[in-house]
Design an enzyme around this catalytic site. Structure first.
Site, PDB file in Angstrom:
ATOM      1  N   TYR A 155      30.673  20.684  11.226  1.00  0.00           N
ATOM      2  CA  TYR A 155      31.290  21.412  12.356  1.00  0.00           C
ATOM      3  C   TYR A 155      32.636  20.752  12.706  1.00  0.00           C
ATOM      4  O   TYR A 155      33.559  21.416  13.168  1.00  0.00           O
ATOM      5  CB  TYR A 155      30.335  21.439  13.552  1.00  0.00           C
ATOM      6  CG  TYR A 155      30.651  22.561  14.513  1.00  0.00           C
ATOM      7  CD1 TYR A 155      30.589  23.891  14.101  1.00  0.00           C
ATOM      8  CD2 TYR A 155      31.027  22.303  15.828  1.00  0.00           C
ATOM      9  CE1 TYR A 155      30.890  24.925  14.981  1.00  0.00           C
ATOM     10  CE2 TYR A 155      31.319  23.326  16.709  1.00  0.00           C
ATOM     11  CZ  TYR A 155      31.244  24.631  16.276  1.00  0.00           C
ATOM     12  OH  TYR A 155      31.553  25.652  17.144  1.00  0.00           O
ATOM     13  N   LYS A 162      35.731  22.652  20.632  1.00  0.00           N
ATOM     14  CA  LYS A 162      34.768  23.168  21.620  1.00  0.00           C
ATOM     15  C   LYS A 162      34.635  22.204  22.800  1.00  0.00           C
ATOM     16  O   LYS A 162      34.395  22.633  23.928  1.00  0.00           O
ATOM     17  CB  LYS A 162      33.403  23.413  20.971  1.00  0.00           C
ATOM     18  CG  LYS A 162      33.373  24.550  19.961  1.00  0.00           C
ATOM     19  CD  LYS A 162      33.798  25.884  20.546  1.00  0.00           C
ATOM     20  CE  LYS A 162      33.523  27.035  19.605  1.00  0.00           C
ATOM     21  NZ  LYS A 162      34.145  28.291  20.061  1.00  0.00           N
TER      22      LYS A 162
END
Ligand code: NAP
Length: 255
Positions: A155, A162
């Site tokens: 990720y 994020k």
């Protein structure tokens, strides 16, 4: 929950699997008038076709969230056609594919810049554009993932983006709260979408959630859509600055 009489802008519909589409569909069923955006001509036809299936008529506008002139044009058009806005759904995110498979330490400056710009800064830019149109208060909603807080394989820079996005939710909530504009995020469990397909090993993550989440199944886009409508609606009028998990409870598990 009703959104009757509410006007909303939804960014991030690529196809019928998009989480932004799940929210748009439910919002339209709940009575909202919508404007949907597409990024680049490649997706325009797709978005127009999908919009044709909504419960209520909607308008389709171009917007690359990395381009200030396109954001300005978007809000000018919305002012002209809708007059005001009650909610914005921010479902746009991007990181170069190689940054989602190579070791995180290999992230280039340009990949880092792009991921943060498109996936996090864009919420700030959207909030600034929407604020003057939210004359009766409003709601901004974005989509995030657990990778903001914990390390998930590959990720990588999207997790950093994020984290910036979730922090921006809190600062924006503080800034805009006095005008009764709420800012929240849904932290969704993994759902197989176009963006997710770019993350190396994504299917393995789906399997881990199925095995270990308290609800023992993967998240469905419709669940994100329903929670999205809740957060947009007056039913959530006391909630702002919040990250709400729609992940079958996976985030509470230690192992
Ligand atoms: P998706 O269907 O691929 O949606 C992502 C959207 O972002 C696409 O419409 C994409 O358009 C758009 N986008 C990328 N760069 C853009 C730009 N510069 N300007 C405007 N739009 C741009 O994937 P999704 O999974 O539904 O993603 C929606 C949001 O949910 C993202 O923030 C994602 O991180 C988040 N999320 C997803 C999951 C999951 O497992 N799927 C879980 C938690 C959170 P293009 O296709 O043209 O690039």
């Amino acid at each position: 929950m009703t959104l009757t009489g509410k006007k909303g802008l939804v960014l991030g519909v690529a196809n019928k699997r998009s989480l932004a589409w799940a929210i748009a569909k439910r919002a339209s069923e709940a009575g909202a008038d919508l404007a949907l955006t597409f990024q680049g001509e490649r997706l325009e036809e797709n978005v127009r076709e999908l919009a044709g299936t909504l419960a209520r008529e909607s308008q389709i506008l171009p917007c690359d969230v990395a381009a200030d002139d396109q954001l300005d044009a978007l809000f000018a058009k919305i002012r002209e056609t809708m007059g005001r806005l009650d909610f914005v759904v921010h479902g746009a995110a991007f990181a170069p594919r190689e940054a989602l498979s190579a070791p995180f330490s290999q992230t280039t400056r340009e990949a880092f810049r792009m991921a943060l710009d498109i996936s996090a800064y864009s919420l700030v830019a959207l909030a600034r554009g929407a604020q003057p149109l939210m004359t009766e208060g409003g709601s901004l909603l974005t989509l995030t993932y657990l990778g903001a807080e914990r390390v998930l394989p590959n990720y990588n820079v999207m997790g950093v983006a994020k984290a910036a996005l979730e922090c921006s939710v809190r600062y924006l909530a503080s800034d805009l709260g006095p005008q009764n504009i709420r800012v929240n995020a849904i932290s969704a469990g993994p759902v197989k979408t176009l963006a997710a397909a770019g993350i190396s090993g994504f299917s393995d993550i789906l399997g881990v959630y199925r095995d270990r989440a308290p609800l023992r199944r993967n998240t469905e886009a419709g669940e994100v859509g329903d929670t999205g409508v809740f957060l947009i609606s007056d039913a959530a009028r006391g909630i702002t600055g919040e990250v709400l998990y729609v992940d079958g409870g996976y985030h509470v598990m230690g192992m």
